[in-house]
Design a protein around this motif. Sequence first.
Motif, PDB file in Angstrom:
ATOM      1  N   ARG A  54      41.923  41.762  45.302  1.00  0.00           N
ATOM      2  CA  ARG A  54      43.193  41.076  45.185  1.00  0.00           C
ATOM      3  C   ARG A  54      43.099  39.459  45.174  1.00  0.00           C
ATOM      4  NH1 ARG A  54      48.094  44.632  45.487  1.00  0.00           N
ATOM      5  NH2 ARG A  54      48.872  42.386  45.876  1.00  0.00           N
ATOM      6  N   MET A  60      38.457  49.541  48.011  1.00  0.00           N
ATOM      7  CA  MET A  60      39.234  48.696  46.937  1.00  0.00           C
ATOM      8  C   MET A  60      38.298  48.725  45.578  1.00  0.00           C
ATOM      9  SD  MET A  60      41.845  46.290  46.939  1.00  0.00           S
ATOM     10  CE  MET A  60      41.911  44.992  48.505  1.00  0.00           C
ATOM     11  N   ARG A  61      38.974  49.197  44.568  1.00  0.00           N
ATOM     12  CA  ARG A  61      37.976  49.024  43.149  1.00  0.00           C
ATOM     13  C   ARG A  61      38.356  47.886  42.868  1.00  0.00           C
ATOM     14  NH1 ARG A  61      38.309  55.094  40.998  1.00  0.00           N
ATOM     15  NH2 ARG A  61      37.662  56.197  42.989  1.00  0.00           N
ATOM     16  N   ARG A  62      39.254  47.138  42.956  1.00  0.00           N
ATOM     17  CA  ARG A  62      39.668  45.755  42.347  1.00  0.00           C
ATOM     18  C   ARG A  62      39.607  44.729  43.804  1.00  0.00           C
ATOM     19  NH1 ARG A  62      43.250  46.776  37.401  1.00  0.00           N
ATOM     20  NH2 ARG A  62      42.732  48.883  36.864  1.00  0.00           N
ATOM     21  N   HIS A  80      40.688  59.560  37.357  1.00  0.00           N
ATOM     22  CA  HIS A  80      41.180  58.530  38.332  1.00  0.00           C
ATOM     23  C   HIS A  80      41.390  59.198  39.870  1.00  0.00           C
ATOM     24  CE1 HIS A  80      41.838  55.759  35.179  1.00  0.00           C
ATOM     25  NE2 HIS A  80      42.230  56.651  34.332  1.00  0.00           N
ATOM     26  N   THR A  83      48.597  51.497  39.719  1.00  0.00           N
ATOM     27  CA  THR A  83      47.941  50.209  40.364  1.00  0.00           C
ATOM     28  C   THR A  83      49.154  49.336  40.717  1.00  0.00           C
ATOM     29  OG1 THR A  83      46.412  50.458  38.324  1.00  0.00           O
ATOM     30  CG2 THR A  83      46.515  48.096  39.416  1.00  0.00           C
ATOM     31  N   ASN A 122      46.032  49.656  45.896  1.00  0.00           N
ATOM     32  CA  ASN A 122      44.874  49.730  45.609  1.00  0.00           C
ATOM     33  C   ASN A 122      43.654  49.760  46.574  1.00  0.00           C
ATOM     34  OD1 ASN A 122      45.243  49.223  42.557  1.00  0.00           O
ATOM     35  ND2 ASN A 122      46.399  47.561  43.660  1.00  0.00           N
ATOM     36  N   ASP A 123      43.933  49.666  47.751  1.00  0.00           N
ATOM     37  CA  ASP A 123      43.198  49.845  48.998  1.00  0.00           C
ATOM     38  C   ASP A 123      43.276  51.221  49.732  1.00  0.00           C
ATOM     39  OD1 ASP A 123      41.200  49.154  51.076  1.00  0.00           O
ATOM     40  OD2 ASP A 123      42.228  47.368  51.679  1.00  0.00           O
ATOM     41  N   ASN A 153      43.297  54.419  41.400  1.00  0.00           N
ATOM     42  CA  ASN A 153      44.426  53.922  40.997  1.00  0.00           C
ATOM     43  C   ASN A 153      44.321  53.552  39.270  1.00  0.00           C
ATOM     44  OD1 ASN A 153      43.858  52.620  43.680  1.00  0.00           O
ATOM     45  ND2 ASN A 153      45.891  52.365  43.443  1.00  0.00           N
TER      46      ASN A 153
END
Length: 463
Positions: A6, A2-4, A423, A329, A177-178, A427
């Motif tokens: 949640r 996960m780059r971000r 990328h 995304t 995103n995961d 995402n």
Amino acid sequence: MMRRTRATAATYAACALLLLGAAPAHAFRPSSPVVVPPDPYFPLSGNQGYDVRHYDLDLDFTPASHLLDARAAISAIADRPLHRFDLDYSGPAVQQVLVDGRPASYQRSGQKLTVVPARPIRAGSPFIVRVQYRGTPERISDPTLGDYGWINTPDGAVALNEPDGARTWYPLNDDLNDKATYTFRVTTPAGVTALANGEPDGDPQTRGGRTTATWQMRKPMAGYLSMVAVGDFTVTRTTDGGIPNITAYDPAGGETDAALHRTTAEALAWEKKRFGRYPFDSTGGIVDRIGVGYALETQSRPVYDGAPDELTVVHEIAHQWYGDSVTPTTWRDIWLNEGFATYTEWLWQEDHGGPTVQQTFDGLYATPAGDPFWNLRTADPGRDEIFNYDVVYLRGAMTLHVLRTTIGDRDFFALLREWADTHRYGNASTRDLQGLAEKISHRRLGPLFDAWLYTAAKPAPPS
Ligand code: ARG
Ligand code: ZN
């Protein structure tokens, strides 16, 4: 992976306040710099508190009864202390849940499986959740999105998950995103064939009348692109361009596989020249009698409902770069998948004696301003319209053509490659595409993106 991080709408608001300076900087320190809210179209999918690294799916399936006896092992890392956590799951009855080998309590509600481990998981710790479940999975029949998820066929089953159907056959974090790697271990009666994403791990092993085939997807994959296909299949395997090309077709469908195998290899070679390095370790395709009426770009190996024509293969292979490796995304940006794959069809046609891309564009641009073709916004069509052919596929491809004529061929084809490169396995959003196009072309492209993607009306003719 996960780059971000949640977050719920509430924590999202808290982070926004924090960024605005309304809270002291030490009050809450997110582990990653960007916090994204739940998907606007599928807010029930995706979960917080952990990041999945690997799915190990042990699936025992009997075509005659359509009974699935399964064990899923999910390796994840907690990104905060976890007293409980959710998985997306709406499959058959759960028998047992273990966390790091200890029985955990669990509860099902709607499309969630909530797990309460015997001991809380510490922030930053890796952990393994094992879920054992058994029964006959069922597809989702959505009034606008059609049939998807686990589809039982006369001689087996095929899983086609786009957009949120993976939960019909295994528990997961169904968040675009995961992404995670996968192992599929599929056991069937001997003589039945099982395929999945990626590469076989050795030859299938037969014991006591049952055969186990193991497949590995070693590159990060979003849940909606995971796939297994079980049934009577004739399999062709060659090495094309240095990687395995594995295609399969159901002989009862009456077709043969030669065209699919060759077209897959040709499309891959042709697209590699335009888009750059192919992101996965194998390719191929699966033709079955499914009855859903669409093909799907399942990672490394698309699935076709009946023998596909050449352009469909070109389209699904293009998705390997645009959609599978570079994934939107949020579902609002699905035109980044479908517009790119459709534009690839236009490029291929022009290169193979068909109409030029300009002719294809002009024919569509002639659609009168009052036509529903121009209703809705391409880069936010609405949850029920993510597969709208006019709005998402055709107007998505038209947008790319206008971008190309605006920034010129050299910058446009550099953009296609750099988009895939920058990328890869990640995402990205429409605004990321605009940013990259502006960087490459040294132009301001806001008005073009707004007119072509964010307006529900026919844009002025491209100048
Ligand atoms: N992404 C697929 C394609 O490339 C279409 C999937 C349609 N899915 C559905 N549930 N109707 O064309
Ligand atoms: Zn597509």
